[in-house]
Design a protein around this motif. Sequence first.
Motif, PDB file in Angstrom:
ATOM      1  N   THR A  38       0.830  -1.212   0.000  1.00 41.44           N
ATOM      2  CA  THR A  38       0.000   0.000   0.000  1.00 41.44           C
ATOM      3  C   THR A  38       0.862   1.259   0.000  1.00 41.44           C
ATOM      4  OG1 THR A  38      -1.791  -1.115   1.199  1.00 41.44           O
ATOM      5  CG2 THR A  38      -1.768   1.293   1.266  1.00 41.44           C
ATOM      6  N   MET A  39       1.844   1.298   0.877  1.00 42.87           N
ATOM      7  CA  MET A  39       2.705   2.476   0.978  1.00 42.87           C
ATOM      8  C   MET A  39       3.541   2.652  -0.283  1.00 42.87           C
ATOM      9  SD  MET A  39       1.845   3.780   3.830  1.00 42.87           S
ATOM     10  CE  MET A  39       3.130   4.998   4.128  1.00 42.87           C
ATOM     11  N   ILE A  40       4.141   1.565  -0.774  1.00 45.40           N
ATOM     12  CA  ILE A  40       5.011   1.644  -1.946  1.00 45.40           C
ATOM     13  C   ILE A  40       4.235   2.071  -3.185  1.00 45.40           C
ATOM     14  CG2 ILE A  40       6.424   0.278  -3.549  1.00 45.40           C
ATOM     15  CD1 ILE A  40       7.279  -1.392  -1.079  1.00 45.40           C
ATOM     16  N   THR A  41       3.071   1.445  -3.419  1.00 44.34           N
ATOM     17  CA  THR A  41       2.309   1.742  -4.631  1.00 44.34           C
ATOM     18  C   THR A  41       1.700   3.144  -4.602  1.00 44.34           C
ATOM     19  OG1 THR A  41       0.398   0.595  -3.648  1.00 44.34           O
ATOM     20  CG2 THR A  41       1.785  -0.654  -5.176  1.00 44.34           C
ATOM     21  N   ASN A  42       1.160   3.542  -3.449  1.00 46.25           N
ATOM     22  CA  ASN A  42       0.548   4.870  -3.377  1.00 46.25           C
ATOM     23  C   ASN A  42       1.590   5.986  -3.422  1.00 46.25           C
ATOM     24  OD1 ASN A  42      -2.534   4.880  -2.986  1.00 46.25           O
ATOM     25  ND2 ASN A  42      -1.889   3.238  -1.622  1.00 46.25           N
ATOM     26  N   LEU A  43       2.675   5.835  -2.652  1.00 52.23           N
ATOM     27  CA  LEU A  43       3.735   6.842  -2.702  1.00 52.23           C
ATOM     28  C   LEU A  43       4.403   6.852  -4.068  1.00 52.23           C
ATOM     29  CD1 LEU A  43       5.338   6.349   0.840  1.00 52.23           C
ATOM     30  CD2 LEU A  43       3.855   8.220   0.087  1.00 52.23           C
TER      31      LEU A  43
END
Length: 312
Positions: A38-43
């Motif tokens: 979630t963090m990697i894809t959204n950021l």
Amino acid sequence: MPAENCTVFTDFIFSGLSGRQDVQQGLFVLFLLVYGITMITNLGMILLISMDPHLHMPMYYFLSSLSICDVCYSSTVSPKMLADFLSVQKRIPYNLCALQMYFFSAFADVACVILAVMAYDRYVAICNPLLYTNAMSRSTCTQLVTIAYITGLVDSAIHTCGTFRLSFCNSNIINHFFCDVPPLLALSSSDTTINEIALLISCSCIGGFSIITLFLSYSYIITTIVRMNSAQGRRKAFSTCASHLTAVAIFFGTLLFMYSRPSSSYSLDTDKMASVFYTVIIPMLNPLIYSLRNKDVKGALRKVMGTKLCSG
């Protein structure tokens, strides 16, 4: 209940998703992976949109805002949930519970409004392309996102203040994995009728506005696409809307299931699973849905990856 007979609790205890230690360890690994994605894809989506000039358009400005929102409201729940998987007693102080509820509810409302704004953006782009540049100027886009945040912050403040004015005399064990309005209303020893009415009105206003905007926007969009003479034009128009419609169906379907019911119909196990879906899974799915089905995003990603490989 009389005030003298009410036990004052300084914290709450979550029942969590499972009481078995071996299951909790497995869930920790699973949800740590999901939160990391979630963090990697959204950021990554936010950075990609900011770096590529071809993505400096209203559609991607709103997508970037949605990714920021997904990062924020997932981060209000996931870190605490991950820590609790490794804890025997899943305690949260009273004040932190209120903060978690406030920020989660606020960002969930913001995401709801932004999805509606994105539908309006697609309506203007497809149905009134000649007016698109003026109608969706940078200042207009900023104003729309600001309205979304004001709506979320104000609505969340009303529910959080209303919920934490209630008495919790019988127990401090929340049969859930984070502080949300329905489980706290179910836990309260006070009369929650006003809170339930306020929650229903809120869902009707914010959710209703968003759903009506979505319905009207896509009614005009579908009518316009059907009238197009070019098959290629129809495919391109449908492709730009398909990812948004997928995200909308998942998000609104889950939220309506969760919040448009009285607490008397509150099913703990079912609602926990629904809550996992919209707090943890949806923020991970959104950037994947938009990147896998969007040629512009895939092209920008290939360009960035190609530049990195060449420089390496």
